[in-house]
Design a protein around this motif. Structure first.
Motif, PDB file in Angstrom:
ATOM      1  N   GLY A   1      17.843   0.397 -13.643  1.00  0.00           N
ATOM      2  CA  GLY A   1      17.515   1.807 -13.834  1.00  0.00           C
ATOM      3  C   GLY A   1      16.022   2.066 -13.911  1.00  0.00           C
ATOM      4  O   GLY A   1      15.532   3.091 -13.435  1.00  0.00           O
ATOM      5  N   ALA A   2      15.273   1.122 -14.507  1.00  0.00           N
ATOM      6  CA  ALA A   2      13.833   1.317 -14.667  1.00  0.00           C
ATOM      7  C   ALA A   2      13.059   0.984 -13.398  1.00  0.00           C
ATOM      8  O   ALA A   2      12.195   1.744 -12.961  1.00  0.00           O
ATOM      9  CB  ALA A   2      13.324   0.461 -15.830  1.00  0.00           C
ATOM     10  N   LEU A   3      13.401  -0.155 -12.780  1.00  0.00           N
ATOM     11  CA  LEU A   3      12.586  -0.623 -11.659  1.00  0.00           C
ATOM     12  C   LEU A   3      12.968   0.002 -10.339  1.00  0.00           C
ATOM     13  O   LEU A   3      12.182  -0.051  -9.376  1.00  0.00           O
ATOM     14  CB  LEU A   3      12.654  -2.146 -11.571  1.00  0.00           C
ATOM     15  N   LYS A   4      14.138   0.595 -10.243  1.00  0.00           N
ATOM     16  CA  LYS A   4      14.431   1.331  -9.005  1.00  0.00           C
ATOM     17  C   LYS A   4      13.462   2.486  -8.839  1.00  0.00           C
ATOM     18  O   LYS A   4      13.202   2.936  -7.715  1.00  0.00           O
ATOM     19  CB  LYS A   4      15.889   1.812  -8.999  1.00  0.00           C
ATOM     20  N   ASN A   5      12.871   2.961  -9.933  1.00  0.00           N
ATOM     21  CA  ASN A   5      11.866   4.022  -9.836  1.00  0.00           C
ATOM     22  C   ASN A   5      10.608   3.535  -9.123  1.00  0.00           C
ATOM     23  O   ASN A   5       9.949   4.293  -8.408  1.00  0.00           O
ATOM     24  CB  ASN A   5      11.513   4.536 -11.232  1.00  0.00           C
ATOM     25  N   VAL A   6      10.266   2.265  -9.332  1.00  0.00           N
ATOM     26  CA  VAL A   6       9.124   1.682  -8.626  1.00  0.00           C
ATOM     27  C   VAL A   6       9.394   1.691  -7.123  1.00  0.00           C
ATOM     28  O   VAL A   6       8.536   2.058  -6.315  1.00  0.00           O
ATOM     29  CB  VAL A   6       8.870   0.244  -9.113  1.00  0.00           C
ATOM     30  N   LEU A   7      10.604   1.285  -6.760  1.00  0.00           N
ATOM     31  CA  LEU A   7      10.961   1.224  -5.346  1.00  0.00           C
ATOM     32  C   LEU A   7      11.098   2.624  -4.756  1.00  0.00           C
ATOM     33  O   LEU A   7      10.828   2.824  -3.568  1.00  0.00           O
ATOM     34  CB  LEU A   7      12.258   0.437  -5.183  1.00  0.00           C
ATOM     35  N   ALA A   8      11.495   3.600  -5.568  1.00  0.00           N
ATOM     36  CA  ALA A   8      11.535   4.984  -5.092  1.00  0.00           C
ATOM     37  C   ALA A   8      10.130   5.480  -4.779  1.00  0.00           C
ATOM     38  O   ALA A   8       9.920   6.225  -3.810  1.00  0.00           O
ATOM     39  CB  ALA A   8      12.194   5.884  -6.132  1.00  0.00           C
ATOM     40  N   ILE A   9       9.147   5.090  -5.580  1.00  0.00           N
ATOM     41  CA  ILE A   9       7.763   5.440  -5.272  1.00  0.00           C
ATOM     42  C   ILE A   9       7.358   4.818  -3.937  1.00  0.00           C
ATOM     43  O   ILE A   9       6.715   5.464  -3.098  1.00  0.00           O
ATOM     44  CB  ILE A   9       6.820   4.981  -6.404  1.00  0.00           C
ATOM     45  N   ALA A  10       7.748   3.547  -3.726  1.00  0.00           N
ATOM     46  CA  ALA A  10       7.431   2.882  -2.454  1.00  0.00           C
ATOM     47  C   ALA A  10       8.040   3.635  -1.281  1.00  0.00           C
ATOM     48  O   ALA A  10       7.394   3.835  -0.243  1.00  0.00           O
ATOM     49  CB  ALA A  10       7.936   1.443  -2.482  1.00  0.00           C
ATOM     50  N   CYS A  11       9.288   4.086  -1.442  1.00  0.00           N
ATOM     51  CA  CYS A  11       9.941   4.846  -0.367  1.00  0.00           C
ATOM     52  C   CYS A  11       9.269   6.195  -0.167  1.00  0.00           C
ATOM     53  O   CYS A  11       9.173   6.695   0.962  1.00  0.00           O
ATOM     54  CB  CYS A  11      11.427   5.023  -0.687  1.00  0.00           C
ATOM     55  N   GLY A  12       8.776   6.789  -1.237  1.00  0.00           N
ATOM     56  CA  GLY A  12       8.035   8.033  -1.118  1.00  0.00           C
ATOM     57  C   GLY A  12       6.730   7.837  -0.363  1.00  0.00           C
ATOM     58  O   GLY A  12       6.335   8.679   0.447  1.00  0.00           O
ATOM     59  N   ILE A  13       6.053   6.732  -0.630  1.00  0.00           N
ATOM     60  CA  ILE A  13       4.816   6.420   0.095  1.00  0.00           C
ATOM     61  C   ILE A  13       5.097   6.308   1.588  1.00  0.00           C
ATOM     62  O   ILE A  13       4.353   6.833   2.422  1.00  0.00           O
ATOM     63  CB  ILE A  13       4.201   5.119  -0.450  1.00  0.00           C
ATOM     64  N   VAL A  14       6.212   5.640   1.923  1.00  0.00           N
ATOM     65  CA  VAL A  14       6.610   5.509   3.324  1.00  0.00           C
ATOM     66  C   VAL A  14       6.811   6.889   3.955  1.00  0.00           C
ATOM     67  O   VAL A  14       6.331   7.161   5.058  1.00  0.00           O
ATOM     68  CB  VAL A  14       7.899   4.667   3.441  1.00  0.00           C
ATOM     69  N   GLU A  15       7.512   7.765   3.240  1.00  0.00           N
ATOM     70  CA  GLU A  15       7.764   9.106   3.773  1.00  0.00           C
ATOM     71  C   GLU A  15       6.473   9.905   3.876  1.00  0.00           C
ATOM     72  O   GLU A  15       6.210  10.547   4.909  1.00  0.00           O
ATOM     73  CB  GLU A  15       8.778   9.833   2.895  1.00  0.00           C
ATOM     74  N   GLY A  16       5.667   9.873   2.832  1.00  0.00           N
ATOM     75  CA  GLY A  16       4.432  10.649   2.834  1.00  0.00           C
ATOM     76  C   GLY A  16       3.451  10.192   3.884  1.00  0.00           C
ATOM     77  O   GLY A  16       2.714  11.004   4.452  1.00  0.00           O
ATOM     78  N   ALA A  17       3.442   8.890   4.165  1.00  0.00           N
ATOM     79  CA  ALA A  17       2.526   8.351   5.162  1.00  0.00           C
ATOM     80  C   ALA A  17       3.092   8.433   6.577  1.00  0.00           C
ATOM     81  O   ALA A  17       2.420   8.037   7.541  1.00  0.00           O
ATOM     82  CB  ALA A  17       2.196   6.894   4.826  1.00  0.00           C
ATOM     83  N   GLY A  18       4.332   8.948   6.713  1.00  0.00           N
ATOM     84  CA  GLY A  18       4.933   9.114   8.032  1.00  0.00           C
ATOM     85  C   GLY A  18       5.272   7.808   8.714  1.00  0.00           C
ATOM     86  O   GLY A  18       5.152   7.687   9.937  1.00  0.00           O
ATOM     87  N   LEU A  19       5.734   6.815   7.955  1.00  0.00           N
ATOM     88  CA  LEU A  19       5.996   5.488   8.513  1.00  0.00           C
ATOM     89  C   LEU A  19       7.406   5.331   9.073  1.00  0.00           C
ATOM     90  O   LEU A  19       7.722   4.285   9.641  1.00  0.00           O
ATOM     91  CB  LEU A  19       5.738   4.421   7.440  1.00  0.00           C
ATOM     92  N   GLY A  20       8.266   6.334   8.894  1.00  0.00           N
ATOM     93  CA  GLY A  20       9.574   6.308   9.536  1.00  0.00           C
ATOM     94  C   GLY A  20      10.713   5.828   8.654  1.00  0.00           C
ATOM     95  O   GLY A  20      10.515   5.178   7.629  1.00  0.00           O
ATOM     96  N   GLU A  21      11.934   6.173   9.093  1.00  0.00           N
ATOM     97  CA  GLU A  21      13.129   5.836   8.318  1.00  0.00           C
ATOM     98  C   GLU A  21      13.444   4.342   8.363  1.00  0.00           C
ATOM     99  O   GLU A  21      14.056   3.796   7.437  1.00  0.00           O
ATOM    100  CB  GLU A  21      14.328   6.641   8.832  1.00  0.00           C
ATOM    101  N   SER A  22      13.055   3.649   9.431  1.00  0.00           N
ATOM    102  CA  SER A  22      13.280   2.201   9.495  1.00  0.00           C
ATOM    103  C   SER A  22      12.512   1.497   8.383  1.00  0.00           C
ATOM    104  O   SER A  22      13.010   0.554   7.758  1.00  0.00           O
ATOM    105  CB  SER A  22      12.847   1.658  10.854  1.00  0.00           C
ATOM    106  N   ALA A  23      11.290   1.976   8.129  1.00  0.00           N
ATOM    107  CA  ALA A  23      10.488   1.389   7.059  1.00  0.00           C
ATOM    108  C   ALA A  23      11.112   1.667   5.697  1.00  0.00           C
ATOM    109  O   ALA A  23      11.108   0.803   4.810  1.00  0.00           O
ATOM    110  CB  ALA A  23       9.061   1.935   7.112  1.00  0.00           C
TER     111      ALA A  23
END
Length: 334
Positions: free
Chosen positions: A194-216
């Motif tokens: 529950g705690a560390l999935k938030n870290v990975l959600a930030i990583a996925c947000g970075i991917v989206e914000g940087a326009g790196l695509g759904e594969s990333a």
């Protein structure tokens, strides 16, 4: 324990009238099996719930259960056999200290927050158990947005206790037609998921914000889950716990829905290519990234995604550098 001091097992108290606490209180009240009392900090919030069956600040437009009781009196926990701590993660210790004089002997405490204690990095069950030494402390976690729960949309989460028997009893007591709890005896794995999935959600947000695509994004989820499994096992939990609702389920929800504060923070970070100053009370992943990165290094664990997110939040590296480092790592077996 005298009969007068035995808490009623059919009485549930939910402490914390934010969106999640209010949603839990109303969905449990709708089962009709328990008398449920929502304990708010402010009397006007409790009065509005009683008079209008609404909590517009927390859950706008959603009708609450007709049988739900509400009060601002903390002493109302004294007759409850199950007490849900639905306040933010950083308020759990203070709440335990404040409620300690009122809690009945034998009451079950259930933490309904995701995160680690700031300053110590400790699990919330350990924090609360330290303050309430004579009471059993369980934890409720998994994929569930408050509005979905409160409106009766199907939701499945996990409740973890020190024993499988206690977890099963609590799951039965709190589940309903639209809200299903699965019991677990792995409090460590459930909380770290529950705690560390938030870290990975930030990583996925970075991917989206940087326009790196759904594969990333898909790669982030898969490889992040592998990191999380290693970390949980090294901390004494079961690595396979993270493949269930409290890990994978919660991660998919938080890493793909814009209702997630952690995802939105990551998106902003990806767009700006530098760290925005997070409000740690709201962006739990910002705190968890630093704690997990430090602990992983102490344990000798390889957690490149976690290290990268922590470094980006600290401002040590930018998005481009982090991506270059991740993509140039040695190729190994998955």
């Amino acid at each position: 324990m005298s009969e007068a001091n035995t808490p009623a097992t059919d009485k549930v108290a939910v402490v914390g009238a934010g969106a999640f606490g209010t949603a839990l209180a109303t969905v449990i009240a709708r089962t009709g099996r328990s008398e449920v009392t929502l304990i708010a900090r402010k009397r006007d919030v409790a009065d509005a719930i009683l008079s209008r069956r609404r909590h517009e600040d927390a859950l706008p437009g959603i009708d609450l259960a007709e049988s739900l009781l509400a009060t601002a009196d903390p002493a109302s926990v004294s007759t409850a056999g199950i007490v849900l701590f639905a306040m933010p993660s950083q308020a759990q210790r203070e709440a335990a200290q404040a409620l300690r004089p009122y809690l009945a002997p034998g009451a079950d405490i259930v933490i309904c927050a995701k995160g680690l204690e700031r300053g110590t990095g400790r699990l919330l069950t350990d924090v609360v158990a330290e303050e309430l030494r004579d009471l059993e402390v369980s934890v409720l976690s998994g994929p569930g947005f408050a509005a979905d729960i409160a409106t009766g949309l199907p939701t499945a989460m996990v409740i973890a206790s020190a024993s499988a028997e206690r977890a099963a009893r609590l799951a039965t007591a709190l589940s309903g037609p639209t809200f299903r709890l699965y019991p677990s005896a792995d409090r460590t794995g459930v909380q770290l998921g529950g705690a560390l999935k938030n870290v990975l959600a930030i990583a996925c947000g970075i991917v989206e914000g940087a326009g790196l695509g759904e594969s990333a994004r898909a790669a982030m989820i898969a490889r992040g889950l592998a990191e999380l499994s290693r970390y949980v096992a090294a901390c004494g939990g079961r690595g396979d716990t993270v493949r269930g609702l409290s890990g994978l389920g919660d991660l998919v929800l938080t890493a793909t829905s814009h209702q997630s504060r952690n995802l939105r923070y990551g998106i902003a970070l990806g767009r700006e290519r530098r760290a925005a100053q997070p409000t740690v009370d709201l962006v739990e992943g910002a705190l968890a990234a630093s704690v997990a990165a430090a602990e992983a290094r102490r344990l000798g664990l390889d957690m490149p995604l976690t290290f990268a997110v922590a470094a980006m939040i600290d401002g040590t590296i930018d998005v481009e550098t982090a991506l270059e480092q991740l993509m140039s790592r040695p190729i190994t077996q998955e």
